[in-house]
Write an enzyme that holds these catalytic residues in place. Structure first.
Site, PDB file in Angstrom:
ATOM      1  NE  ARG A 153      41.001  45.539  33.921  1.00 51.91           N
ATOM      2  CZ  ARG A 153      39.810  46.077  34.154  1.00 51.91           C
ATOM      3  NH1 ARG A 153      38.887  46.057  33.198  1.00 51.91           N
ATOM      4  NH2 ARG A 153      39.523  46.618  35.309  1.00 51.91           N
ATOM      5  CB  CYS A 173      33.630  41.863  34.686  1.00 52.98           C
ATOM      6  SG  CYS A 173      32.203  42.930  35.037  1.00 52.98           S
TER       7      CYS A 173
END
Length: 295
Positions: A176, A234
């Protein structure tokens, strides 16, 4: 209070009758059945905490997928879990504390110092052959009084400039960060200047945190050092709290960017970059600024 409590330490507290509030934060990205898992089996007396509704406000593109709830709402939730002033709270889940760390951080931020994570969570408890319960216990309401601002936080403007004054860690999975996939947020990639530091790297194979010395070696290898301002983000501010717990175990302090990448990537004025390293980000800033398909 120490960041972690071992199964042996918890069992000793419970056997001695010392008041301990156990909170089960069974949640994982893509798994909406946390309560069902809890009802099937949990530590004796543990109370279920719903991350999506009790540890977060409604999703808001300008604040992220899991924005922090108002203090009054969080205090009401904590009282509903039976938390009183002066209690020892032990939070856990069944995913290496990746979700429970959100509760740990929120209580610490709310000025509640006597909260820790059960190292290894439910799996560690079961590995010792200890009993679990099903169903839901009866809870007597607590009276805890919470505050706000006890832990350092940053916003999007600070995140944008952070790499110029300190170290910004991206706690998401490496793919990611690199922009190879993005299952939930509108654009793939990372905040310019951020360093990839997947949260899963904090854990051993059994879901326990790595030893403090090993974590310190990991973080210093990523550039963390005493006196250097460090911040973590995150996807939505959940697993970044786990990274902050790991940093604390290693002897470091770090700020949380609560909105994280879900807030950042929803603002078209924010650059999103791809690649395996922060170097050269400025030249890549146009590579991932258009919305990407994803869940």
């Amino acid at each position: 209070m120490e960041t972690l409590m071992t199964v042996a330490q918890l069992k000793e507290r419970m056997d001695s009758g010392a008041r301990t509030v156990l909170l089960d934060v069974r949640w994982a990205l893509g798994d909406p059945h946390g309560r069902a898992h809890y009802l099937e089996a949990h530590l004796p007396g543990a109370v279920f905490v719903d991350l999506a509704t009790e540890l977060a406000g409604p999703a808001d593109p300008s604040r992220g997928r899991h924005p922090l709830p108002p203090l009054e709402q969080f205090q009401q939730s904590a009282r509903g879990w039976g938390v009183r002033d002066g209690d020892v709270v032990v939070a856990y889940d069944d995913t290496g504390n990746l979700a429970a760390a959100r509760l740990w951080w929120m209580l610490r931020n709310a000025g509640f110092p006597t909260v820790c994570l059960l190292d290894g969570g439910l799996a560690a408890w079961r590995a010792e052959g200890l009993d679990v319960e099903s169903g839901e216990p009866r809870v007597e309401a607590g009276d805890v009084v919470l505050s706000d601002g006890a832990m350092p936080v940053i916003g999007a403007a600070e995140a944008a400039a952070w790499s110029g004054r300190g170290l910004l860690l991206d706690a998401r999975a490496g793919e990611r960060y690199r922009g190879e996939i993005e299952p939930v947020d509108p654009r793939a990639g990372h905040i310019p200047g951020a360093v990839s530091a997947p949260t899963t790297g904090n854990l051993a194979a059994d879901g326990r945190f790595l030893p403090a010395a090993t974590l310190r070696e990991r973080f210093t290898g990523l550039g963390v050092q005493a006196g250097l301002p460090t911040a973590v983000y995150c996807g939505s501010g959940v697993t970044a709290a786990h990274e902050i717990a790991a940093l604390e175990i290693a002897g470091f302090t770090a700020a949380l960017y609560p909105g994280s990448f879900s807030e950042w990537s929803n603002n078209p004025s924010n650059d999103v970059v791809t690649g395996a390293a922060p170097e050269g980000d400025a030249s890549q800033a146009d590579q991932a600024t258009s919305p990407a398909q994803g869940g």
